[in-house]
Design an enzyme around this catalytic site. Sequence first.
Site, PDB file in Angstrom:
ATOM      1  CG  HIS A  77      -1.763  -1.262   1.464  1.00  0.00           C
ATOM      2  ND1 HIS A  77      -1.114  -2.107   1.549  1.00  0.00           N
ATOM      3  CD2 HIS A  77      -3.471  -1.479   0.647  1.00  0.00           C
ATOM      4  CE1 HIS A  77      -2.337  -3.313   1.933  1.00  0.00           C
ATOM      5  NE2 HIS A  77      -3.752  -2.140   1.288  1.00  0.00           N
ATOM      6  CG  ASP A 128      26.099   3.375  -7.748  1.00  0.00           C
ATOM      7  OD1 ASP A 128      26.408   2.187  -9.115  1.00  0.00           O
ATOM      8  OD2 ASP A 128      25.846   4.547  -8.199  1.00  0.00           O
TER       9      ASP A 128
END
Length: 160
Positions: A77, A128
């Site tokens: 949700h 990263d």
Amino acid sequence: MHELTHLDKEGRVRMVDVSDKEDTLRRALATGRIHMQPGVLHQILEGQGKKGNALETARIAGIMAAKRTAELIPLCHPLMLTSVRVDFTPDTEGSSIGIRAEVRTTGKTGVEMEALTAVTVAALTLYDMVKAMDKTMEINEIRLMEKEGGKSGAFMREPL
């Protein structure tokens, strides 16, 4: 064993209907860890990465990811989060960084997925940021540690 709430009586996938649930304070705490070579950890802690401050970039990425969890995980949700906190604990002996995310809301459904997503994306962002220096990094130990609020009540994982 609990029934799978994302399946209807015919076994079709569905989003859980939370319309009748009460709004309550919801909180979840998730943790994880990224292991790396000692020299890479040192560079991260000194802010010497070529891409900039890896920890602060990962903190922002974790917060942003928590806010967008419903876009990443199909049956979650969309939630109005009231607080997202992402923190890091360096471990020089273990050559790793612990990642901790705490998420809060007042609503009809919990924030466990948001906390887990924040930890995961923060770890991926650290990877990263420094992957040019260490491609052997490992992300692991991602888990829900605590949960409060809702019908199922509190959950606290035993200390490791």
